[in-house]
Scaffold this motif. Structure first.
Motif, PDB file in Angstrom:
ATOM      1  N   HIS A   1     -88.192  19.696  -6.651  1.00 17.95           N
ATOM      2  CA  HIS A   1     -86.978  18.612  -6.715  1.00 17.95           C
ATOM      3  C   HIS A   1     -85.809  19.053  -5.691  1.00 17.95           C
ATOM      4  CE1 HIS A   1     -89.084  17.027 -10.071  1.00 17.95           C
ATOM      5  NE2 HIS A   1     -89.128  18.205 -10.738  1.00 17.95           N
ATOM      6  N   ARG A   2     -86.305  19.700  -4.827  1.00 16.63           N
ATOM      7  CA  ARG A   2     -85.273  20.198  -3.441  1.00 16.63           C
ATOM      8  C   ARG A   2     -85.993  19.446  -2.268  1.00 16.63           C
ATOM      9  NH1 ARG A   2     -83.015  25.802  -3.140  1.00 16.63           N
ATOM     10  NH2 ARG A   2     -81.802  25.071  -1.909  1.00 16.63           N
ATOM     11  N   THR A   3     -85.331  18.658  -1.676  1.00 17.28           N
ATOM     12  CA  THR A   3     -85.855  18.271  -0.337  1.00 17.28           C
ATOM     13  C   THR A   3     -84.877  18.354   0.875  1.00 17.28           C
ATOM     14  OG1 THR A   3     -85.177  15.883  -0.789  1.00 17.28           O
ATOM     15  CG2 THR A   3     -87.397  16.440  -1.632  1.00 17.28           C
ATOM     16  N   HIS A   4     -85.167  18.314   1.856  1.00  8.76           N
ATOM     17  CA  HIS A   4     -84.446  18.546   3.263  1.00  8.76           C
ATOM     18  C   HIS A   4     -84.805  17.692   4.228  1.00  8.76           C
ATOM     19  CE1 HIS A   4     -82.742  22.275   1.788  1.00  8.76           C
ATOM     20  NE2 HIS A   4     -83.856  22.419   1.109  1.00  8.76           N
ATOM     21  N   PHE A   5     -83.872  16.661   4.423  1.00 13.81           N
ATOM     22  CA  PHE A   5     -84.157  15.915   5.718  1.00 13.81           C
ATOM     23  C   PHE A   5     -85.340  14.627   5.117  1.00 13.81           C
ATOM     24  CE2 PHE A   5     -81.802  16.148   9.448  1.00 13.81           C
ATOM     25  CZ  PHE A   5     -82.363  15.264  10.459  1.00 13.81           C
ATOM     26  N   ILE A   6     -85.609  14.598   3.648  1.00 15.16           N
ATOM     27  CA  ILE A   6     -86.050  13.329   3.394  1.00 15.16           C
ATOM     28  C   ILE A   6     -85.634  13.306   1.919  1.00 15.16           C
ATOM     29  CG2 ILE A   6     -88.273  13.721   4.561  1.00 15.16           C
ATOM     30  CD1 ILE A   6     -89.674  14.809   2.004  1.00 15.16           C
ATOM     31  N   THR A   7     -85.795  12.199   1.081  1.00 14.72           N
ATOM     32  CA  THR A   7     -85.591  11.909  -0.067  1.00 14.72           C
ATOM     33  C   THR A   7     -86.302  12.266  -1.023  1.00 14.72           C
ATOM     34  OG1 THR A   7     -86.360   9.635  -0.274  1.00 14.72           O
ATOM     35  CG2 THR A   7     -84.327   9.722   0.967  1.00 14.72           C
ATOM     36  N   PRO A   8     -85.836  12.363  -2.181  1.00 17.25           N
ATOM     37  CA  PRO A   8     -86.973  12.863  -3.387  1.00 17.25           C
ATOM     38  C   PRO A   8     -88.109  11.654  -3.525  1.00 17.25           C
ATOM     39  CG  PRO A   8     -84.782  13.318  -4.134  1.00 17.25           C
ATOM     40  CD  PRO A   8     -84.642  12.524  -2.892  1.00 17.25           C
ATOM     41  N   ALA A   9     -87.810  10.342  -2.938  1.00 17.09           N
ATOM     42  CA  ALA A   9     -88.971   9.541  -3.479  1.00 17.09           C
ATOM     43  C   ALA A   9     -90.078   9.700  -2.474  1.00 17.09           C
ATOM     44  CB  ALA A   9     -88.503   8.033  -3.137  1.00 17.09           C
ATOM     45  N   ASP A  10     -89.617  10.326  -1.192  1.00 13.61           N
ATOM     46  CA  ASP A  10     -90.599  10.571   0.119  1.00 13.61           C
ATOM     47  C   ASP A  10     -91.624  11.526  -0.353  1.00 13.61           C
ATOM     48  OD1 ASP A  10     -89.905   8.534   2.075  1.00 13.61           O
ATOM     49  OD2 ASP A  10     -87.898   9.716   2.119  1.00 13.61           O
ATOM     50  N   ALA A  11     -91.157  12.422  -1.013  1.00 14.64           N
ATOM     51  CA  ALA A  11     -91.851  13.628  -1.611  1.00 14.64           C
ATOM     52  C   ALA A  11     -92.697  13.478  -2.892  1.00 14.64           C
ATOM     53  CB  ALA A  11     -90.859  14.920  -1.697  1.00 14.64           C
TER      54      ALA A  11
END
Length: 698
Positions: free
Chosen positions: A47-57
């Protein structure tokens, strides 16, 4: 943490969906054997993302561009001339036994999207599709409208298995590893096409090739333009999405309109691709319904014997010989109608040629039936010859683009089956043929894709959605055949295996996997076909055709055993066969009739592949009392066993180790343990390269 979750259960599997804690979307929580949903999700991220959104992951079930700005989105929509994007909110779930509907609404855009799920009774298949409702007062433009997406957890990348090929080389079983990036297959030919089947299997790349390991599969129910795309995402999962591809590049929804996508069938097996194949077989037996239990008749087709040179006397001579061998059905292929001396004319003018049938076609059909044979006929309802009367009367019925030349493929054009007047013509034509003549079998062919695909005068070209209209017209005709002529067996063909998908399979009795009937070529084609499709659907002929891609000679026995792996047919020129060949053929046909119920309705297991020196297919009756094994030698025919003094062996599968099995031809009894561990022996030689073994459980 507590989430809203819903679990769908099939015979042996569970599929659990939850609302994401990160945003307004649904995501996969668990998919596998019963109980897999108990415990933390294997798809849980940090639930931690960098340079993308949570929806992208996210392992999202379905997400639009807007909420998912960087990774591939499943829906791209907007108002014409405005920015694209959907930002929706969850508006509720509807559940009934075996079904789930999750609703999401974008009030600003005026679009409601419903993700739909339904289990298929008696199978391990779940249907996924999406419904769109235009709720605003402005037109909407949908540039991408996938049916669904599924996420598969992998550790070292995904092993993707697809069925690839070309005309005469369909259903090549093809594996590739996807560690990062995107893999995509599809067709824009107005049909599934010969290059790829609308089917994909996914495993962890770390899974052993020859041992059972979890396998996930998808197949799109759509006989038009389509795609399946797999993306290996940074978080260590593979996400697969699939849907139809509009010919015009987008679909428009007027205020108040609704649109439903094709269904995506999703399947799981813990036993690898071979186990997954049996899940698909069971599903396709479900699609057949009661028609599954109607015996598929041994067919003789006259095409390879006579080509376009069709006349009553010659056809009756072939029919008499076929009946003597034990055939049950005689099919007259191309060349029976007026103006059809070659492939330059006649299509569209579907009337028997009086010169070829001087006593009348009705008399000819009766003469064939008097031999004890059912009668079948080849048609190509979507095609028209430029020299035909139909084209002269209705040139507007073909696909065309104003001011552009019309391209001939196989000297023919394609009718616009999306037009209701064309559909009515096809319906009337087929009704007339099936009513005026005693026809019990219809082979529907399609020998070219549409090229200049337009409909001048029908309004703005980008609003037509020609691909979907053609599909709906095609399915309307097939549905009519089913209801108006329920006793007629329908075979699907498109230059071989160019249009094989679940929408077609649900409305036909058999399909023609390939025009290539050469023995080793065909064995490879059937090996791929049976990974995705059931034996009762696979029409296969014994012919004299030499190998196209593998020219090594094989015996008549090899050709018969290969064809007996599905629905047996004969397409050779019987006039050229010797008395010994005819006698051998009659023996094989008799053997086939004794086991076809097991082949068509039993459980099939693929034993090795044509790349092995010995391979086969095992068919088990539902109660396990009979085992049929089609075995093949694909190695050099040098007259010696593979190892001096020792036969080749095929290890069987799924047997009871403690039971005894008697092989009927040799009267040898084996324990189930012996057949599972050592295998069934076969001694190959130059004149013995295939065998059909039948075992009975004692």
């Amino acid at each position: 943490m507590s989430y809203q979750r819903w679990t769908l259960r099939t015979e042996n599997t569970s599929y659990t969906v939850r609302l994401s804690p990160d945003g307004p979307w649904a995501e996969l929580d668990a998919w596998g054997p019963h109980g897999v949903e108990i415990g933390p999700s294997a798809l849980e991220g940090s639930h931690r993302t960098h340079f993308i959104t949570p929806a992208d992951a996210a392992p999202a079930e379905y997400l639009p561009h807007g909420l998912r700005p960087f990774a591939d989105a499943d829906l791209i929509a907007g108002r014409p001339g405005s920015e694209r994007g959907v930002w929706w909110t969850f508006d509720g779930a509807e559940t009934e036994p075996g079904t789930l509907r999750l609703g999401f609404t974008d009030e600003v855009l005026g679009l409601r999207t419903v993700l739909c799920y339904a289990t298929v009774p008696g199978t391990d298949v779940i249907h996924r599709w999406t419904e769109f409702f235009s709720t605003g007062d402005e037109e909407l433009r949908l540039e991408r409208l996938d049916s669904a997406a599924v996420t598969v957890p992998v550790t070292t990348g995904a092993r993707l298995t697809c069925l690839t090929g070309q005309w005469s080389r369909e259903f090549q079983y093809t594996r590739t590893d996807l560690v990062r990036g995107t893999f995509s297959i599809g067709s824009t030919q107005g049909a599934p096409g010969h290059a790829y089947a609308p089917w994909l299997a996914v495993q962890d790349a770390a899974a052993p090739l020859d041992a059972p390991a979890p396998a996930y599969g998808v197949a799109l129910e759509w006989p038009g333009n389509w795609h399946i795309t797999a993306q290996a995402e940074p978080g260590g999962v593979v996400r697969v999405r699939s849907g139809r591809v509009p010919h015009e590049g987008a679909v428009y929804l007027a205020p108040g309109d609704t649109l439903t996508t094709p269904r995506l069938a999703c399947a799981f097996s813990p036993d690898g691709p071979d186990g997954l194949s049996r899940v698909w077989h069971r599903y396709e037996r479900h699609l057949a319904g009661p028609r599954l239990h109607r015996p598929r008749k041994v067919l003789y087709n006259s095409w390879e014997a006579t080509g376009f040179d069709v006349d009553a006397a010659g056809q009756l001579d072939l029919a008499k010989t076929a009946a003597d061998l034990g055939a049950e059905l005689f099919v007259v292929d191309d060349g029976w109608f007026t103006g059809r001396a070659d492939d330059t004319g006649g299509l569209g003018d579907w009337h028997p040629d009086p010169a070829a049938f001087p006593q009348g076609f009705e008399t000819f059909v009766a003469d064939v039936r008097a031999l004890g044979l059912d009668f079948g006929l080849w048609v190509e309802p979507e095609a028209v010859s430029p020299t035909s009367r139909l084209y002269a009367e209705h040139p507007e019925w073909v696909y065309r683009i104003e001011g552009r030349p019309g391209r001939l493929v196989r000297n023919q054009l394609i009718l616009d089956l999306g037009r209701t007047d064309v559909q009515d013509f096809v319906l009337t034509t087929l009704d007339r043929l099936l009513t005026d003549y005693d026809i019990g079998y219809l082979k529907w062919d399609m020998n070219r894709p549409p090229t200049e695909r337009g409909r001048p005068g029908a309004g703005p070209a980008d609003r037509l959605d020609l691909d979907a209209q053609h599909v709906h017209g095609y399915l309307r005709v097939l549905d009519h055949l089913r209801s108006a002529h329920p006793d007629v067996t329908v075979e699907g063909c498109a230059g071989g295996g160019g249009r094989i998908d679940h929408a077609t399979l649900a409305r036909t009795d058999v399909v023609w996997p390939s025009d290539n009937t050469a023995p080793l070529d065909r064995l490879t084609i059937q090996h791929g076909f049976l990974h995705a499709h059931a034996p009762h659907l696979m029409s296969s002929w014994v012919t004299d055709a030499p190998g196209v891609f593998d020219p090594r000679p094989r015996s008549l026995a090899f050709r018969f055993v290969t064809a007996m792996c599905g629905v047996l047919g004969i397409g050779a020129d019987l006039r050229a066969w010797t008395a010994d060949q005819r006698a051998e053929a009659a023996r094989w046909i008799t053997r086939y009739k004794q086991v076809r119920d097991v082949v068509h309705q039993g459980e099939a297991r693929l034993l090795g592949s044509p790349d092995d020196a010995t391979c086969g297919v095992q068919y088990d009756s539902a109660d396990g009392s009979r085992i049929v094994v089609a075995a093949f030698s694909t190695g050099p025919l040098d007259g010696a066993p593979l190892v001096p003094g020792r036969p080749a062996r095929l290890r069987l599968r799924g047997l009871d180790p403690g039971a005894a099995y008697r092989e009927t031809s040799s009267s040898t009894t084996y324990s189930g343990s012996h057949l599972l561990h050592y295998g069934l022996p076969f001694t190959w030689s130059a004149d013995h390269d295939a065998e059909l073994a039948v075992l009975t459980r004692r």
